[in-house]
Structure formats: structure tokens, C-alpha cells
Design a protein around this motif. Structure first.
Motif, PDB file in Angstrom:
ATOM      1  N   GLY A   1     -21.813 -16.066   9.458  1.00 32.24           N
ATOM      2  CA  GLY A   1     -21.590 -15.346  10.957  1.00 32.24           C
ATOM      3  C   GLY A   1     -20.141 -14.952  11.015  1.00 32.24           C
ATOM      4  O   GLY A   1     -19.847 -14.123  11.856  1.00 32.24           O
ATOM      5  N   VAL A   2     -19.388 -15.939  10.447  1.00 35.43           N
ATOM      6  CA  VAL A   2     -17.745 -15.873  10.653  1.00 35.43           C
ATOM      7  C   VAL A   2     -17.426 -14.848  10.448  1.00 35.43           C
ATOM      8  O   VAL A   2     -16.611 -14.387  11.230  1.00 35.43           O
ATOM      9  N   ARG A   3     -17.616 -14.732   8.658  1.00 33.98           N
ATOM     10  CA  ARG A   3     -17.148 -13.584   8.561  1.00 33.98           C
ATOM     11  C   ARG A   3     -17.981 -11.997   8.985  1.00 33.98           C
ATOM     12  O   ARG A   3     -16.925 -11.257   8.776  1.00 33.98           O
ATOM     13  N   LYS A   4     -18.763 -12.117   9.413  1.00 30.80           N
ATOM     14  CA  LYS A   4     -19.178 -10.658  10.015  1.00 30.80           C
ATOM     15  C   LYS A   4     -18.612 -10.260  11.386  1.00 30.80           C
ATOM     16  O   LYS A   4     -18.710  -9.483  11.987  1.00 30.80           O
ATOM     17  N   ALA A   5     -17.884 -11.612  11.748  1.00 30.57           N
ATOM     18  CA  ALA A   5     -17.728 -11.235  13.056  1.00 30.57           C
ATOM     19  C   ALA A   5     -16.333 -10.981  13.190  1.00 30.57           C
ATOM     20  O   ALA A   5     -15.485  -9.811  13.432  1.00 30.57           O
ATOM     21  N   ALA A   6     -15.550 -11.193  12.363  1.00 33.82           N
ATOM     22  CA  ALA A   6     -13.987 -11.188  11.560  1.00 33.82           C
ATOM     23  C   ALA A   6     -13.982  -9.869  11.843  1.00 33.82           C
ATOM     24  O   ALA A   6     -13.687  -8.903  12.024  1.00 33.82           O
ATOM     25  N   LYS A   7     -14.780  -9.401  10.517  1.00 32.63           N
ATOM     26  CA  LYS A   7     -15.519  -7.884  10.075  1.00 32.63           C
ATOM     27  C   LYS A   7     -16.181  -6.846  11.087  1.00 32.63           C
ATOM     28  O   LYS A   7     -15.045  -6.073  11.264  1.00 32.63           O
ATOM     29  N   SER A   8     -16.475  -7.361  12.443  1.00 31.17           N
ATOM     30  CA  SER A   8     -16.737  -5.944  13.058  1.00 31.17           C
ATOM     31  C   SER A   8     -15.584  -6.136  14.164  1.00 31.17           C
ATOM     32  O   SER A   8     -15.548  -5.192  15.045  1.00 31.17           O
ATOM     33  N   ALA A   9     -14.555  -6.982  14.067  1.00 28.91           N
ATOM     34  CA  ALA A   9     -13.481  -6.738  15.068  1.00 28.91           C
ATOM     35  C   ALA A   9     -12.295  -6.503  14.684  1.00 28.91           C
ATOM     36  O   ALA A   9     -11.414  -6.065  14.720  1.00 28.91           O
ATOM     37  N   GLY A  10     -12.390  -5.788  12.596  1.00 30.99           N
ATOM     38  CA  GLY A  10     -11.647  -5.172  12.483  1.00 30.99           C
ATOM     39  C   GLY A  10     -10.731  -5.827  11.374  1.00 30.99           C
ATOM     40  O   GLY A  10      -9.944  -5.154  10.230  1.00 30.99           O
ATOM     41  N   PHE A  11     -11.290  -6.553  11.227  1.00 31.00           N
ATOM     42  CA  PHE A  11     -10.610  -7.816   9.898  1.00 31.00           C
ATOM     43  C   PHE A  11     -11.004  -7.223   8.617  1.00 31.00           C
ATOM     44  O   PHE A  11     -12.407  -7.833   8.581  1.00 31.00           O
ATOM     45  N   SER A  12     -10.610  -7.485   7.560  1.00 27.03           N
ATOM     46  CA  SER A  12     -10.700  -6.966   5.961  1.00 27.03           C
ATOM     47  C   SER A  12     -10.836  -7.741   4.749  1.00 27.03           C
ATOM     48  O   SER A  12      -9.655  -8.641   5.462  1.00 27.03           O
ATOM     49  N   ALA A  13     -11.268  -7.834   4.353  1.00 24.46           N
ATOM     50  CA  ALA A  13     -11.287  -9.702   3.616  1.00 24.46           C
ATOM     51  C   ALA A  13     -11.159 -11.011   4.660  1.00 24.46           C
ATOM     52  O   ALA A  13     -10.307 -11.483   4.487  1.00 24.46           O
TER      53      ALA A  13
END
Ligand SMILES: [Zn+2]
Ligand SMILES: [Zn+2]
Length: 154
Positions: free
Chosen positions: A125-137
Motif C-alpha cells: 500500500g505504501v509502495r502504491k501510494a508513493a507511485k501514484s505520487a510520482g515516485f519511481s522505484a
């Protein structure tokens, strides 16, 4: 995703799993690396490179520099043999070197004991939230500070 088939190793089984993992990475399981892993696995709380160097020095009866231990710990982290506990600025042996995912650490503020739990739905969930905020890897680092059951009872 759950990890019902997910194995946590201890003792000799952990050493074997760590050696297999490092060898698969194309790295050699040298005597020095084995000694560092032994020392790290012997701690029941996160250990600094300095702590590990002390333990290796004692076991080998000769002075081992913290610098060379630090380099080996770094290699271990890269190969999934060890984890850095960021908030403690220390390392802990990874109990499942053959399986890559985000570990969650519970760290006791009183005694330093560190419990390791795995909950991929949480870290996912944390990974997904970071990705949708534009964070890669993104690489979630989830550490919980509090008081362990042993200290709570005192
Ligand atoms: Zn884990
Ligand atoms: Zn405690």
C-alpha cells in the motif's frame, strides 16, 4: 499477497540460506564474510558496524577494522542478506535472504529488541501510494518504535 510459504531461517539453516544467496549474486562466501555474517546473526538487536567488528575481532582473536566490516555489511544489504534498520543506524541479519520483500521492524525504545514482521499488503500500500505520487522505484522503510511485551510487563 501473503507469504504462507515464506520461510524464516535460524542458526545453521540461516547461514546456508545466506551463503546460497550471496553465491547466486556471483559473490564469494569468504571466511571473512562468513565471520561477519555469523557475528551479525548472533545479535538479537540491530548492531552497528562497530558492534559487529568488535564481535568478529573477539571471535578471531585479532583486530578487525570497522571499515572493512562496514563494506561487507553494505554488500550484505545489497544482496538481501542483511537489512539496515534506519532509525537505529544499525544492521540486522535478514531471516529470509532467499525472498525479497519489504520487512517491517518493531523496535523497543527501552531494550532495543527488534521484532521482524512481514505484511506485504501494508508495504504494498505504501509502495502504491508513493507511485501514484510520482515516485519511481519506491523502497518503503517501515519501522515502528514502542515498548516490547517484555519491557511492558516490568
Ligand atoms: Zn521480512
Ligand atoms: Zn523491550
Amino acid at each position: 499477497m501473503t507469504h504462507h510459504d515464506h520461510q524464516l531461517h535460524q542458526g545453521d539453516a540461516l547461514k546456508d540460506a545466506a551463503r546460497d544467496r550471496l553465491t547466486k549474486e556471483g559473490e564469494q562466501w569468504t571466511e571473512m564474510r562468513a565471520a561477519v555474517f555469523d557475528a551479525l546473526a548472533g545479535f538479537d538487536k540491530p548492531a552497528s558496524a562497530y558492534d559487529v567488528a568488535e564481535a568478529v575481532s573477539k571471535a578471531q582473536g585479532r583486530r578487525v577494522a570497522a571499515n572493512s566490516v562496514y563494506r561487507i555489511l553494505d554488500l550484505f544489504v545489497g544482496a538481501n542478506l542483511a537489512r539496515r534498520v534506519e532509525s537505529a543506524n544499525a544492521y540486522i541479519a535478514n531471516q529470509h535472504p532467499d525472498c525479497l520483500h519489504d520487512c517491517i521492524f518493531l523496535i523497543c525504545d527501552t531494550c532495543g529488541q527488534t521484532v521482524h514482521i512481514d505484511d506485504d499488503s501494508l508495504s504494498g500500500g505504501v509502495r502504491k501510494a508513493a507511485k501514484s505520487a510520482g515516485f519511481s522505484a519506491p523502497r518503503p522503510v517501515i519501522e515502528v518504535r514502542g515498548t516490547c511485551g517484555d519491557c511492558e510487563g516490568e
